[in-house]
Design a protein around this motif. Structure first.
Motif, PDB file in Angstrom:
ATOM      1  N   MET A  21      27.160  30.314 -19.409  1.00  0.00           N
ATOM      2  CA  MET A  21      28.075  30.834 -20.594  1.00  0.00           C
ATOM      3  C   MET A  21      28.671  32.565 -20.215  1.00  0.00           C
ATOM      4  O   MET A  21      27.871  33.414 -20.330  1.00  0.00           O
ATOM      5  N   GLN A  22      29.843  32.486 -20.245  1.00  0.00           N
ATOM      6  CA  GLN A  22      30.186  34.228 -20.309  1.00  0.00           C
ATOM      7  C   GLN A  22      30.585  34.493 -20.985  1.00  0.00           C
ATOM      8  O   GLN A  22      31.645  33.819 -22.134  1.00  0.00           O
ATOM      9  N   LYS A  23      31.873  35.478 -21.105  1.00  0.00           N
ATOM     10  CA  LYS A  23      32.486  35.903 -21.737  1.00  0.00           C
ATOM     11  C   LYS A  23      33.726  35.424 -22.685  1.00  0.00           C
ATOM     12  O   LYS A  23      34.542  35.505 -23.528  1.00  0.00           O
ATOM     13  N   ASP A  24      34.118  35.277 -22.417  1.00  0.00           N
ATOM     14  CA  ASP A  24      35.759  34.333 -22.754  1.00  0.00           C
ATOM     15  C   ASP A  24      35.579  32.722 -22.281  1.00  0.00           C
ATOM     16  O   ASP A  24      36.230  32.515 -22.419  1.00  0.00           O
ATOM     17  N   GLY A  25      34.530  32.204 -22.652  1.00  0.00           N
ATOM     18  CA  GLY A  25      33.608  30.990 -22.641  1.00  0.00           C
ATOM     19  C   GLY A  25      34.113  30.024 -20.835  1.00  0.00           C
ATOM     20  O   GLY A  25      33.508  29.140 -21.271  1.00  0.00           O
TER      21      GLY A  25
ATOM     22  N   SER B 234      37.677  19.015 -20.013  1.00  0.00           N
ATOM     23  CA  SER B 234      38.196  19.981 -20.525  1.00  0.00           C
ATOM     24  C   SER B 234      38.223  20.072 -22.132  1.00  0.00           C
ATOM     25  O   SER B 234      38.006  20.122 -23.660  1.00  0.00           O
ATOM     26  N   PHE B 235      39.180  19.276 -22.108  1.00  0.00           N
ATOM     27  CA  PHE B 235      39.292  18.247 -23.904  1.00  0.00           C
ATOM     28  C   PHE B 235      39.693  17.142 -23.510  1.00  0.00           C
ATOM     29  O   PHE B 235      39.964  16.086 -22.678  1.00  0.00           O
TER      30      PHE B 235
ATOM     31  N   HIS C  84      23.920  23.239 -22.405  1.00  0.00           N
ATOM     32  CA  HIS C  84      25.013  22.279 -22.678  1.00  0.00           C
ATOM     33  C   HIS C  84      25.594  21.952 -22.129  1.00  0.00           C
ATOM     34  O   HIS C  84      25.520  20.481 -21.603  1.00  0.00           O
ATOM     35  N   VAL C  85      25.919  22.430 -21.039  1.00  0.00           N
ATOM     36  CA  VAL C  85      26.602  22.555 -19.552  1.00  0.00           C
ATOM     37  C   VAL C  85      26.070  23.019 -18.212  1.00  0.00           C
ATOM     38  O   VAL C  85      26.472  22.469 -17.431  1.00  0.00           O
TER      39      VAL C  85
ATOM     40  N   ASP D 130      21.222  23.727 -25.882  1.00  0.00           N
ATOM     41  CA  ASP D 130      21.529  25.690 -25.846  1.00  0.00           C
ATOM     42  C   ASP D 130      22.962  25.866 -25.156  1.00  0.00           C
ATOM     43  O   ASP D 130      23.045  25.325 -24.031  1.00  0.00           O
ATOM     44  N   THR D 131      23.624  27.595 -25.740  1.00  0.00           N
ATOM     45  CA  THR D 131      24.575  27.201 -25.077  1.00  0.00           C
ATOM     46  C   THR D 131      24.487  26.916 -23.655  1.00  0.00           C
ATOM     47  O   THR D 131      25.183  26.311 -22.421  1.00  0.00           O
TER      48      THR D 131
ATOM     49  N   ASP E  77      42.392  25.094 -20.331  1.00  0.00           N
ATOM     50  CA  ASP E  77      41.378  26.163 -21.650  1.00  0.00           C
ATOM     51  C   ASP E  77      43.170  27.180 -20.796  1.00  0.00           C
ATOM     52  O   ASP E  77      42.810  28.136 -20.587  1.00  0.00           O
ATOM     53  N   PRO E  78      43.694  27.076 -21.510  1.00  0.00           N
ATOM     54  CA  PRO E  78      45.481  27.301 -21.043  1.00  0.00           C
ATOM     55  C   PRO E  78      45.216  29.126 -21.913  1.00  0.00           C
ATOM     56  O   PRO E  78      46.200  29.715 -21.870  1.00  0.00           O
ATOM     57  N   SER E  79      43.848  29.536 -23.135  1.00  0.00           N
ATOM     58  CA  SER E  79      44.253  31.214 -23.427  1.00  0.00           C
ATOM     59  C   SER E  79      43.162  31.777 -22.106  1.00  0.00           C
ATOM     60  O   SER E  79      43.063  33.016 -22.588  1.00  0.00           O
TER      61      SER E  79
END
Lengths: 128, 852
Positions: B557-561, B807-808, B552-553, B548-549, B816-818
């Motif tokens: 995980m936080q709200k912005d990933g 990341s990619f 998984h890593v 799970d989330t 992550d550019p966002s």
């Protein structure tokens, strides 16, 4: 009264072509990977039957780019992805949200993907 | 049936429904020809806005199998061009001539463009077909760089608001211009319209009412650049969308001398026949009692009537149900029945709360006994319950449906069998009950598949589900204990199945005991079960796809990933050198730093590709990261105990360290927390933990089954006066018995409450070995302790696992550019959407050069 709809902007069209993204061996079955195509973040999924699915990496329910880290599964015959953030479940083929967890319907962008000569390719459009 | 050759002019939603209904009931002696114009398979036009930003028309396509029936000839792009009534023949645009025994006109309507200067400029659109939406999307994507495109939607009805919402979603600044005094004037009165306007404006959509558009002006490139209003004002505009109404496509009927209504539309009777008995009309092209209506539900009802009539049935169209619902995120509107109280003597009951953005009105008969209609703005939760009650008694005080807490629950009794639950498909409560009783439907989804109830607009899904559930319960049907659609076994049964079968991979287990490819319920459950029965690294092989989330890593995980990292500090102990290292890591990676409730240090904002670098720094300094996430042991909280405290009875810190090192990495049905207090003062708050340990002069007292969270529960005293070894062995068995038998995501408190014999039953199993399980439980814990490895260090040593932290896949070190951050109290936090818009983002993206 309707013909004008059909004749507006005959010049607008999209140019579609297969764009290489990564090697097929970079993908693992049922564990997604993110990819950058231009400035777009794509989530790639290799399914157990060898199919490759591509959706946007952005989760429309939280605006975070995390979908490649979700759990791949199935609902009936439909291959699915559940978001790692709040567990909304999406149809990997169409991007339709199958379980909105009480939120408004939303959907993912999807792209056609395939493997050719060991390379993963996306059907990618650009305005001509 | 007498009519063998049926021709349908049009291939929209109503035509599709007609074909589906007729084919389902007709025999093989049928030849159905469907002639469309758009060159597409029929699609869900109601859902146009929802698919605006999606771009995949396939998902909107209506069930293809209908027109693939061997009795059907479907020409998607060969519209009917003329009707020869005397010869009972149509000819198409391609010149084909097709004989009919019966002709069904389902040509729908077209979106209207006003007769304004500039209304046909490039950049001016209507909003009706997939083609329209595709062009609109292209236009937005070509908008000038650097600023959002300015869009004007002319027409503030249902469609206009949906279009404005969709434009905004694509990044446009949208303004709705309405000529009338309020939005959705066909459905809402002035107060309700004003309440809606406030909600719309709160969503950053601009609204102009009483505004007449005078002309559109073109820019240098010949496309729309501005809009001028009748009051003389002018605004810049990059695109304009007209949603001012639709016009029935009745030109075929007029050319064939079929009587049409003055305001458009082919006149039909209650059997949906036109003046020519061999020709019917359905949907938006049909005018019934002098009206055409642009809603799909009445069109579906007409389709059913004509299909029934052709099969010698006697169904009739009973008039338009004008109920509508706006679905725009954050804005709920519904209008149903006689919403404007036009019935003689009708009474209004109104509830308005401008602060909460809610305006609700019910229209009742003159004796206040019968519901006639209503309007709901801001909260439509009662819509599903109210709409089936039109023409019936509410059975309770109307206020119960309007007040915030009343809502859905107000439906005091069951709906009568004849009440219509789904008006799109015309399905009554009785039909739903029949589907459960006689058609063997097992759940709401099954009933939807069987009756089509809930399949179109979805507003009745809640009522449908309640009706189905009540019926199932009434039949005494047991609720399934299966994990999910993939496993009929409960978690406990699955644990035993894996234990006995000794299978160790997901694929083997689901093939033997389940079906399909799993889901976000069963996959993490199996990951957890396998972690106990066949310990391996969480990212080994197929295990990696089950996590799970957070697992998984291996971070939270936080709200912005991004993730938070919590370095393991057993018992909350940390050396000054260790503290400095943690501080340096937080500083170098610009991580927001906060202390947790479990006495640890939490470092927030680590990107996926940074995690291995952070772990490496921790490992180099003698730390490991920690499972401050996931369904596993979190932390053991403690007071300082006898070593320093002048009240301390036993060494609580040493015991906390021992327990944390023993149980770290232990996966469970839910998170596990422990606390150890050195005396009865209970500074470690141990009794709020799954296992709480409190020192006494006689030894350790063990409490079990406590938790904080939404439903706090104090742990119950389980055993007293234990020495160190007895304490550890008792906790071992308690944890493993819980892990083996608990339900999915069941914490120890509800598990204990549901356990046979309660805490006494647990004592018999754990302390007296009444089930003969203790040797197994002890062995399983020995396996866990012996098999423990630092998962993060093991990941760093494995290049295959490390690749998953790129990341990619094609840009492994690009962040992550966002991501965007702002500073608050001297530390970064994710920027809000307002801050992003205003550009008040202080830290964007990458902080450190990422090296590998």
């Amino acid at each position: 009264m309707t013909t004008q709809m059909q004749t507006l902007h005959p010049s607008i069209s999209s140019r579609l072509g297969w764009q290489r993204v990564c090697a097929l061996k970079s993908l693992e079955v049922e564990r997604g990977r993110a990819a950058l195509v231009g400035s777009a973040q794509i989530a790639l999924f290799l399914l157990a039957d060898g199919t490759i699915r591509a959706t946007c990496n952005r989760d429309p329910y939280c605006d975070a780019y995390v979908l490649s880290r979700g759990i791949v599964g199935s609902r009936g015959d439909v291959p699915t992805l559940s978001s790692p953030m709040h567990k909304q479940v999406f149809d990997l083929r169409t991007g339709t949200c199958l379980d909105t967890r009480g939120k408004e319907p939303a959907r993912l962008r999807t792209w056609q993907a395939r493997a050719v000569d060991g390379q993963v390719q996306l059907l990618w459009g650009s305005a001509s | 049936m007498s009519a063998r050759r049926i021709v349908v002019a049009g291939a929209g939603m109503v035509a599709h429904r007609f074909a589906e209904s007729l084919l389902a009931r007709a025999g093989s002696d049928l030849h159905l020809t469907v002639l469309g114009e758009e060159g597409r398979h029929p699609y869900d036009r109601v859902g146009l806005s929802r698919y605006f930003d999606g771009g995949d028309p396939e998902a909107m396509t209506l069930k293809r199998s209908v027109l693939e029936d061997p009795r059907v000839h479907f020409a998607p792009a060969d519209a009917v061009a003329g009707i020869d009534r005397a010869g009972q023949q149509v000819h198409t645009r391609s010149g084909a001539r097709i004989d009919y025994d019966h002709l069904v006109l389902a040509t729908g309507s077209s979106a209207t463009r006003p007769p304004l200067d500039g209304a046909d400029l490039p950049g001016a659109f209507v909003y009706r077909t997939l083609e329209d939406v595709r062009r609109l999307r292209d236009q937005i994507e070509r908008a000038p760089d650097g600023r959002p495109p300015r869009a004007y939607v002319i027409g503030g009805g249902l469609l206009g608001l949906e279009a404005a919402g969709a434009l905004q979603k694509l990044g446009a600044e949208a303004t709705v211009a309405q000529s009338g005094d309020r939005l959705m004037s066909a459905q809402l009165d002035l107060p309700a319209g004003q309440a809606l306007r406030r909600l719309i404006e709160q969503r950053d959509l601009a609204v102009r009412t009483g505004t007449h558009t005078a002309r559109l002006t073109a820019g240098e490139d010949g496309s729309v650049a501005g809009i001028e209003f009748a009051d003389g004002t002018a605004e810049p505009a990059d695109l304009v969308v007209f949603t001012i109404g639709v016009r029935p496509r009745d030109e075929l009927a007029r050319a064939a001398d079929l009587p049409c209504a003055a305001r458009g539309g082919v006149e039909i009777d209650a059997s949906c026949r036109t003046a020519d008995p061999a020709i019917s009309a359905i949907g938006e092209v049909a005018s019934f009692a002098g009206r055409c209506v642009g809603l799909v539900a009445p069109g579906y009802a007409m389709a059913e009537v004509v299909a029934d009539g052709l099969l010698e049935g006697e169904a009739t169209f009973s008039g338009y149900d004008l109920s509508t619902q706006l679905k725009l995120s954050g804005v709920e509107v519904a209008s149903f029945g006689d919403a404007f109280a036009t019935t003689e003597g009708a009474l209004d009951v109104v509830y308005a709360d401008p602060v909460a953005g809610v305006h609700k009105k019910l229209v009742l008969s003159d004796d206040a006994g019968t519901l006639l209609g209503g309007m709901l703005v801001g909260d439509t939760s009662a819509y599903g319950s109210l709409r089936p009650l039109i023409g019936r008694s509410l059975g309770t005080d109307p206020a119960a449906y309007l007040l915030p807490e009343g809502g859905i629950a107000a439906s005091g009794g069951e709906l009568p069998d004849e009440a219509i639950v789904c008006s799109c498909a015309g399905v009554s409560a009785g039909r739903i009950r029949q589907a459960v009783h006689e058609d063997g439907c097992e759940d709401a989804a099954g009933v939807t598949a069987c009756t089509r109830a809930g399949a179109t607009c979805g507003s009745c899904v809640g009522t449908l589900a309640r009706t189905v559930d009540a019926e199932l319960v009434g039949m005494g049907r047991a609720v399934s204990t299966g994990l999910c659609e993939h496993f009929d076994l409960s978690r406990r049964q699955l644990y035993d199945a894996v234990l006995v079968s000794e299978l160790t991979t997901f694929s083997a287990i689901i093939e033997r005991f389940g079906s399909g490819r799993g889901c976000n319920t069963c996959k993490p459950v199996l990951a957890s079960i396998l972690a106990t029965l066949a310990p391996a690294h969480v990212l080994d092989g197929e295990n990696a796809t089950l996590q799970d989330t957070n697992d998984h890593v291996m971070a939270n995980m936080q709200k912005d990933g991004t993730y938070s990292v919590v370095p393991r500090m057993p018992g909350g102990e940390v050396t000054p050198e260790g503290l400095i290292v943690v501080g340096e890591i937080a500083r170098d990676f610009a991580l927001y730093t906060k202390l947790t409730g479990g006495q640890r240090i939490d470092l927030f904002g680590a990107r996926l590709e940074e995690l291995p670098m952070i772990w490496q720094r921790l490992v180099d300094a003698g730390f490991e990261s920690g499972q401050a996430y996931g369904k596993s042991l979190r932390t053991v909280k403690s007071c300082v105990g006898k070593a320093w405290c002048r009240y301390g009875v036993l060494d609580s810190t040493a015991m906390a360290v021992r327990l944390e090192l023993r149980y770290r990495g232990l996966r469970a049905p839910h998170k596990l927390k422990l606390g150890v207090s050195g005396c009865a003062r209970e500074c470690a708050e141990a009794r709020s933990k799954d296992a709480g340990i409190i020192a006494t002069a006689q030894g350790w007292n063990l409490y079990v089954g406590g938790n904080g969270g939404a439903t706090p529960r104090h742990a119950q005293l389980f055993a007293e006066g234990l020495d160190d070894e007895a304490l550890v062995r008792t906790i071992d068995r308690f944890f493993l018995y819980y892990i083996r038998t608990a339900d999915v995501l069941q914490r120890t408190a509800p598990w204990l409450a549901a356990l046979d014999g309660g805490i006494d039953g647990l004592r018999e199993v754990v302390l007296e070995d009444s089930l003969g399980l203790c040797a197994d439980l002890d062995a399983a814990m020995e396996r866990h302790v012996a098999g423990y490895e630092d998962e993060w260090a093991a990941t760093l040593a494995d290049p295959e696992k490390l690749r998953r932290f790129h990341s990619f896949v094609n840009a492994p070190a690009t962040g992550d550019p966002s991501l965007a951050y702002t500073l608050e109290r001297g530390q970064p936090r994710p920027a809000s959407s307002e801050e992003r818009r205003s550009g008040k983002v202080l830290i964007a993206g990458t902080r450190l050069e990422v090296r590998r």
